[in-house]
Design an enzyme around this catalytic site. Structure first.
Site: not given
Length: 683
Positions: A523, A521, A593, A603
């Site tokens: 931002d 996507h 990204h 994570r």
């Protein structure tokens, strides 16, 4: 050599008679002051630290005066060098007794360059209820370290104290030429052109003398980084090249900037440009022509300056003397002569040299080196050496990441800070968290936990999480914002949103997995892979300009960040998360990204979005700042009552003990206690 310059710029300095008692070595005074500070002997620490500051100033003055006295004299080079060495040694022995006692290690020199004694002095003055001196010492340290988190807070606290006046915030080490230059700029802005330009002339002479002092101090003992054995000629050439490189780097010495704030602009060119405008407004065509010719020595092909010079010469109708400033001409001739030697050594002796000046003409660079020099300068520009934190490094440049507005920085957080923030994420994962262990909205194979800065501070206020960890979260996000603002060259950057997010692989649901933790996507626009477009329209957050991901760990499988072309398939770069790694990138379609699937472990990262628009600034972050200042004030009040010091104690908790293991140190970074004198930060 120093002699000719002083004749041009104001005369030779004489060596004074030997003092009755040589000064104490400044490094010995500093470390003694540091030891006394650790024992909370405030008066003793203050005396030793001020002694270190004065001692260093006196030591440099002696070396400068001896250098001016001991010129090169003799029938041949060998005799001249030996004669000068004998003169320098005799002069320093007369002043100091044994000069070897005054040699500073490179690490200690850096501590003085950073103004570290002033950070300790501000607290000693505070503890002794000397508020004016405390504010001045704090401001002096702040000028050298404007992005230092603790000193920013301390300055704000001093400003809130009614007993401290605005005049208390003064730089105790501000060079006189900066004072005069600031006065000149103020006078020019008020329309007082003639007196303003006179002050500019004065500050220019002072600046050139300060530059000469910097160059002179490049001579002296060098700390060896290795025990490599070399023959005499190699050792001599290496030492001479080191001196030349040091002299060249005086041009980028922070203390030799015309303005207090950091700037990439060449100070001399900037100063001359201001003088040119002033003389033009005064219709002083002769001086204006002289300054224009001086500017053309730096940038001979600058068409704007050439056009202005033609205009001045037309007004003078052939009456111009055709001269340029002799001091400027001498500066440029000598600088270029040194560059030629350095480039020769770079070509034939394999010595590295990174030219600090943007105005160096290409013709002095050997043809065989031009492509290499061009690439090194481009890489230097991409790595953007002007970062607000000394320990942070550029790991991957935009070029290495196959993009233009993307970069990877390391050492933004240390291991302790990462561990503390991981602990915050786990503590907030229970009651009160935003997601309470729900599955990720992007994949059913992972659980997600999220926490905003405001929520973390609210939970700390209620006692649900460690208050030092919630404050660290706020400071880590602010650290990332300053790095983004600095690296991308923005005057101001505001938060659009900040989120501490952890993604955990769900055991038993990873076999045969082919999906992503977060699909590809952009931002601030809607990615259309089929059309290879990114549409900036609602519901996209079109006001977002830059994004950042500050990672906290790497003990998991999968979870790599990757960038793609607009087709959402062609990968252009991939980054492995690790503690303290910050990836910054433009929020548009050129930085589409995604995140690889997290297939084992958890994570965690702080996700950040920034905007240049003040009207779109995240309100939660503003509330978080108010809440943080409020909780700190309460803590400070309690500490003040318990210690009886009356100070709004800083976030380090130094009111109770200067050596306690606190969550945050004066640098805004938690550091382990060091047993050695060699350390990178304050406590």
């Amino acid at each position: 050599m120093r002699g000719p310059w002083l004749l041009v710029l104001g005369g030779l300095l004489a060596v004074p008679p030997a003092p009755a008692d040589p000064p104490q070595p400044p490094d010995r005074l500093f470390w003694d002051g540091f030891d006394r500070f650790s024992r909370e002997d405030w008066a003793g620490a203050q005396a030793q630290l001020w002694g270190a500051v004065r001692g260093l100033r006196e030591l440099r003055g002696i070396r400068l005066r001896c250098g001016a006295e001991c010129g090169l004299q003799g029938p041949g080079l060998e005799e001249s060098v030996l004669s000068r060495a004998e003169c320098l040694l005799g002069c320093e022995r007369l002043q100091l007794g044994e000069p070897s006692r005054y040699r500073l290690t490179r690490d200690t020199e850096r501590l003085f360059q950073r103004g570290l004694p002033y950070n300790y002095l501000q607290l000693t003055h505070y503890k002794l209820e000397e508020l004016d001196e405390a504010a001045a010492a704090a401001f002096t340290f702040y000028v050298k370290n404007p992005h230092h988190e603790q000193i920013q807070d301390d300055i704000q606290r001093y400003k809130r104290m009614e007993q401290i006046q605005e005049l208390s915030f003064r730089d105790l080490e501000q060079p006189q030429y900066q004072v005069v230059y600031t006065q000149a700029v103020s006078l020019l802005s008020e329309g007082k052109l003639r007196v303003g330009v006179r002050r500019l002339e004065e500050s220019l002479k002072m600046y050139l003398l300060a530059m000469e002092d910097c160059r002179s101090l490049c001579e002296g003992t060098r700390e060896q980084e290795s025990e490599t054995y070399r023959d005499v000629s190699e050792a001599i050439s290496q030492y001479y090249m080191d001196i030349l490189q040091c002299r060249q780097n005086c041009a980028k010495e922070p203390s030799l900037r015309m303005r207090v704030e950091h700037s990439t602009e060449d100070p001399l060119v900037s100063h001359l440009s201001l003088m040119l405008d002033a003389y033009s407004k005064l219709e002083d065509w002769e001086d204006a022509a002289e300054i224009a010719r001086s500017l053309l020595v730096f940038h001979p092909q600058n068409e704007t300056t050439r056009e202005r010079l033609r205009g001045y010469e037309e007004r003078l109708q052939g009456k111009s003397t055709g001269k340029l400033r002799e001091a400027i001409a001498l500066y440029v001739r000598r600088t270029l002569s040194e560059k030629r030697l350095l480039y020769y050594a770079m070509e034939h002796l394999n010595i590295s040299f990174l030219d600090p000046d943007s105005w160096t003409p290409e013709e002095i660079i050997p043809e065989s080196l031009r492509e290499r020099v061009r690439k090194e300068q481009e890489d230097k520009k991409q790595r953007s050496g002007i970062l607000p934190y000394e320990e942070v490094i550029v790991t991957l440049t935009p070029k290495e990441m196959n993009g233009t507005s993307r970069v990877t920085l390391d050492r933004v957080l240390n291991e302790e800070e990462c561990s503390a923030l991981m602990g915050l994420a786990q503590a907030a994962g229970g009651p009160g968290s935003g997601y309470r262990g729900r599955r990720s909205p992007h994949t059913p194979r992972e659980r997600i936990q999220g926490l905003t800065v405001l929520r973390a501070l609210q939970m700390a206020e209620s006692g649900s999480v460690d208050v030092s960890h919630s404050r660290l979260y706020y400071r880590a996000s602010e650290r990332a914002r300053l790095l983004a603002q600095s690296y991308f060259g923005m005057e101001t950057m505001h938060f659009s949103y900040t989120h501490l997010v952890c993604r955990t692989a769900i055991m038993g649901e990873q076999e045969g997995r082919a999906d992503l933790s977060h699909p590809v996507h952009a931002d601030n626009c809607l990615l259309d892979p089929e059309e290879k477009e990114c549409w900036r329209e609602p519901p996209a957050y079109v006001h977002r300009d830059y994004s950042g991901l500050l990672y906290l760990n790497d003990d998991f499988e999968g979870g790599n960040l990757f960038f793609t072309e607009l087709d959402a398939t062609t990968v252009t770069a991939e980054v492995r998360p690790s503690c303290g790694r910050l990836v910054l990138f433009g929020a548009g379609g050129d930085n589409a990204h995604g995140v690889r699937a997290v297939t084992q472990g958890t994570r965690c990262a702080i996700a950040l979005w920034f905007t240049k628009s003040a009207e779109h600034e995240e309100q939660e972050h503003s509330l978080a700042k108010d809440l943080m200042m409020g909780t700190e004030s309460q803590t400070q009040s309690k500490e003040s009552q318990s210690t009886g010091s009356g100070r709004e104690a800083s976030k380090t908790g130094r009111g109770t003990s200067a050596t306690n293991e606190d969550p945050e140190r004066p640098s805004g970074r938690r550091q382990k206690k060091r047993m050695s004198r060699k350390f990178e930060d304050e406590l």
